[in-house]
Design a protein around this motif. Structure first.
Motif, PDB file in Angstrom:
ATOM      1  N   ALA A 107       0.823  -1.206   0.000  1.00  0.00           N
ATOM      2  CA  ALA A 107       0.000   0.000   0.000  1.00  0.00           C
ATOM      3  C   ALA A 107       0.862   1.263   0.000  1.00  0.00           C
ATOM      4  O   ALA A 107       0.482   2.283  -0.588  1.00  0.00           O
ATOM      5  N   SER A 108       2.032   1.224   0.640  1.00  0.00           N
ATOM      6  CA  SER A 108       2.897   2.404   0.718  1.00  0.00           C
ATOM      7  C   SER A 108       3.475   2.776  -0.648  1.00  0.00           C
ATOM      8  O   SER A 108       3.806   3.949  -0.874  1.00  0.00           O
ATOM      9  N   LYS A 109       3.603   1.813  -1.551  1.00  0.00           N
ATOM     10  CA  LYS A 109       4.146   2.108  -2.880  1.00  0.00           C
ATOM     11  C   LYS A 109       3.241   3.045  -3.673  1.00  0.00           C
ATOM     12  O   LYS A 109       3.715   3.811  -4.514  1.00  0.00           O
ATOM     13  N   ASP A 110       1.931   2.987  -3.417  1.00  0.00           N
ATOM     14  CA  ASP A 110       0.983   3.824  -4.156  1.00  0.00           C
ATOM     15  C   ASP A 110       0.708   5.146  -3.467  1.00  0.00           C
ATOM     16  O   ASP A 110      -0.134   5.926  -3.937  1.00  0.00           O
ATOM     17  N   LEU A 111       1.376   5.414  -2.338  1.00  0.00           N
ATOM     18  CA  LEU A 111       1.131   6.637  -1.590  1.00  0.00           C
ATOM     19  C   LEU A 111       2.210   7.668  -1.879  1.00  0.00           C
ATOM     20  O   LEU A 111       3.351   7.322  -2.196  1.00  0.00           O
ATOM     21  N   PRO A 112       1.864   8.957  -1.763  1.00  0.00           N
ATOM     22  CA  PRO A 112       2.902   9.997  -1.932  1.00  0.00           C
ATOM     23  C   PRO A 112       3.906   9.938  -0.787  1.00  0.00           C
ATOM     24  O   PRO A 112       3.655   9.357   0.262  1.00  0.00           O
ATOM     25  N   GLY A 113       5.039  10.574  -0.989  1.00  0.00           N
ATOM     26  CA  GLY A 113       6.087  10.519   0.021  1.00  0.00           C
ATOM     27  C   GLY A 113       5.688  11.175   1.330  1.00  0.00           C
ATOM     28  O   GLY A 113       6.140  10.780   2.393  1.00  0.00           O
ATOM     29  N   LYS A 114       4.804  12.184   1.285  1.00  0.00           N
ATOM     30  CA  LYS A 114       4.397  12.907   2.479  1.00  0.00           C
ATOM     31  C   LYS A 114       2.900  12.767   2.673  1.00  0.00           C
ATOM     32  O   LYS A 114       2.121  12.917   1.734  1.00  0.00           O
ATOM     33  N   SER A 115       2.506  12.488   3.895  1.00  0.00           N
ATOM     34  CA  SER A 115       1.075  12.355   4.196  1.00  0.00           C
ATOM     35  C   SER A 115       0.424  13.736   4.216  1.00  0.00           C
ATOM     36  O   SER A 115       0.998  14.715   4.688  1.00  0.00           O
ATOM     37  N   ASP A 116      -0.795  13.799   3.701  1.00  0.00           N
ATOM     38  CA  ASP A 116      -1.582  15.039   3.722  1.00  0.00           C
ATOM     39  C   ASP A 116      -2.769  14.919   4.657  1.00  0.00           C
ATOM     40  O   ASP A 116      -3.835  15.474   4.404  1.00  0.00           O
ATOM     41  N   VAL A 117      -2.588  14.170   5.730  1.00  0.00           N
ATOM     42  CA  VAL A 117      -3.642  14.014   6.735  1.00  0.00           C
ATOM     43  C   VAL A 117      -3.151  14.670   8.024  1.00  0.00           C
ATOM     44  O   VAL A 117      -2.039  14.381   8.489  1.00  0.00           O
ATOM     45  N   PHE A 118      -3.973  15.554   8.597  1.00  0.00           N
ATOM     46  CA  PHE A 118      -3.606  16.289   9.804  1.00  0.00           C
ATOM     47  C   PHE A 118      -4.695  16.099  10.856  1.00  0.00           C
ATOM     48  O   PHE A 118      -5.846  15.787  10.538  1.00  0.00           O
ATOM     49  N   PHE A 119      -4.319  16.305  12.110  1.00  0.00           N
ATOM     50  CA  PHE A 119      -5.314  16.433  13.172  1.00  0.00           C
ATOM     51  C   PHE A 119      -5.155  17.798  13.805  1.00  0.00           C
ATOM     52  O   PHE A 119      -4.048  18.348  13.879  1.00  0.00           O
ATOM     53  N   ILE A 135       0.753  16.714  11.554  1.00  0.00           N
ATOM     54  CA  ILE A 135       0.549  15.772  10.460  1.00  0.00           C
ATOM     55  C   ILE A 135       0.508  14.348  11.015  1.00  0.00           C
ATOM     56  O   ILE A 135       1.143  14.045  12.032  1.00  0.00           O
ATOM     57  N   ILE A 136      -0.255  13.469  10.356  1.00  0.00           N
ATOM     58  CA  ILE A 136      -0.374  12.068  10.762  1.00  0.00           C
ATOM     59  C   ILE A 136       0.203  11.201   9.648  1.00  0.00           C
ATOM     60  O   ILE A 136      -0.450  11.004   8.615  1.00  0.00           O
ATOM     61  N   PRO A 137       1.407  10.700   9.799  1.00  0.00           N
ATOM     62  CA  PRO A 137       1.945   9.790   8.768  1.00  0.00           C
ATOM     63  C   PRO A 137       1.117   8.509   8.694  1.00  0.00           C
ATOM     64  O   PRO A 137       0.560   8.051   9.697  1.00  0.00           O
ATOM     65  N   PHE A 138       1.039   7.937   7.515  1.00  0.00           N
ATOM     66  CA  PHE A 138       0.304   6.690   7.349  1.00  0.00           C
ATOM     67  C   PHE A 138       0.990   5.556   8.121  1.00  0.00           C
ATOM     68  O   PHE A 138       2.220   5.479   8.189  1.00  0.00           O
TER      69      PHE A 138
END
Length: 282
Positions: A107-119, A135-138
């Motif tokens: 799953a990580s191969k299809d994700l961008p290098g930086k997570s765009d999810v925040f709390f 930021i919340i890393p995957f």
């Protein structure tokens, strides 16, 4: 301009019920909350912190397309991280099993290098000051400890007059991805941790001594009854064996007696025939 939408009411009700279950954690442990985070949107929920209390929060994010086994494993790991009797949360997860690790790597191969999810944790009333944004890393845990400033009197709520929104926070997930993401969230009340420590201190070794003696006495009685039952079972097998042996002997003697009777009868008939032939009677 990034689109933002707040879905507060339903999540506030869900979080309220969930926090009440945490308050009864001595009787049943509450599991982390899993939320669907639509793309390019902000999803918020309201959290009310009781007076003179504090809380730790822990966050995680996983792509919605990832296998459910990965999500279940992370939920279990987060539950174990918040279930410990400690006032410090651990963001370190255990090494995942081989199949889970393979799914995460795929799953990580299809994700961008930086997570765009925040709390974001923000005061609900008054100044609506933002307390924390991160930021919340995957596939990782991010914790926010002592959200109210601790239970040692540093809480700014004590220096203010009563307000309905005092102690109320908006906890928001911001998903700037183009795809749906699942957010995992859990909270630990410090009062619940202190209650666990207090209960442990109340139960001393001498309190368990009478119960231990009764328990050991019950074990001895149970073992005695079990030994008697085993002895009776062994005697039953022995008596059954003796009964079968006696029955076989009687059966053999009966067959032997019949054979002897038939043999004697045949000899008598043969003797009588030869005797009458000699006498010329037959």
């Amino acid at each position: 301009m990034r689109q933002q939408m707040r879905t507060t009411a339903s999540f506030a009700l869900a979080l309220s019920i969930w926090v009440q279950s945490i308050g009864c954690s001595f009787f049943s442990d509450a599991y982390p909350l899993v939320m669907e985070l639509p793309p390019k949107q902000e999803t918020c929920m309201r959290f009310t912190l009781p007076d003179d209390d504090d809380a730790h929060m822990i966050f995680a994010a996983v792509p919605a397309k990832v296998d459910e086994k990965v999500e279940s494993w992370m939920v279990t790991e987060m539950n174990q991280a918040t279930d410990k009797d400690t006032q410090v949360l651990s963001e370190t997860m255990a090494r995942p099993p081989a199949d889970i690790q393979k799914m995460i790597e795929t799953a990580s191969k299809d994700l961008p290098g930086k997570s765009d999810v925040f709390f974001r944790v923000q005061l609900a009333g008054g100044s609506r000051r933002v307390v924390k944004t991160q930021i919340i890393p995957f596939f990782q845990f991010v914790s926010f400890e002592h959200m109210a400033g601790g239970m040692d009197g540093q809480d700014e709520r004590k220096n203010k007059s009563w307000d309905p929104d005092l102690g109320t926070y908006n906890v928001c997930f911001q998903n700037y991805h183009n795809n749906e993401v699942r957010g995992i969230f859990d909270v630990v009340m410090l009062s619940a941790i202190q209650d666990k420590h207090r209960r442990k201190k109340l139960l001393k070794k001498e309190h368990f001594t009478p119960l231990q003696e009764i328990y050991e006495h019950s074990l001895q009685i149970g073992q005695t009854i079990l030994d008697e039952m085993l002895h009776m079972e062994a005697r039953e097998h022995l008596m059954q064996h003796k009964s079968d042996t006696t029955s076989n002997k009687v059966r053999f003697f009966s067959v032997f007696s019949i054979c002897v009777l038939v043999g004697v009868t045949w000899l008598q008939i043969t003797y009588l025939k030869s005797y009458f032939k000699k006498k010329k009677v037959l």
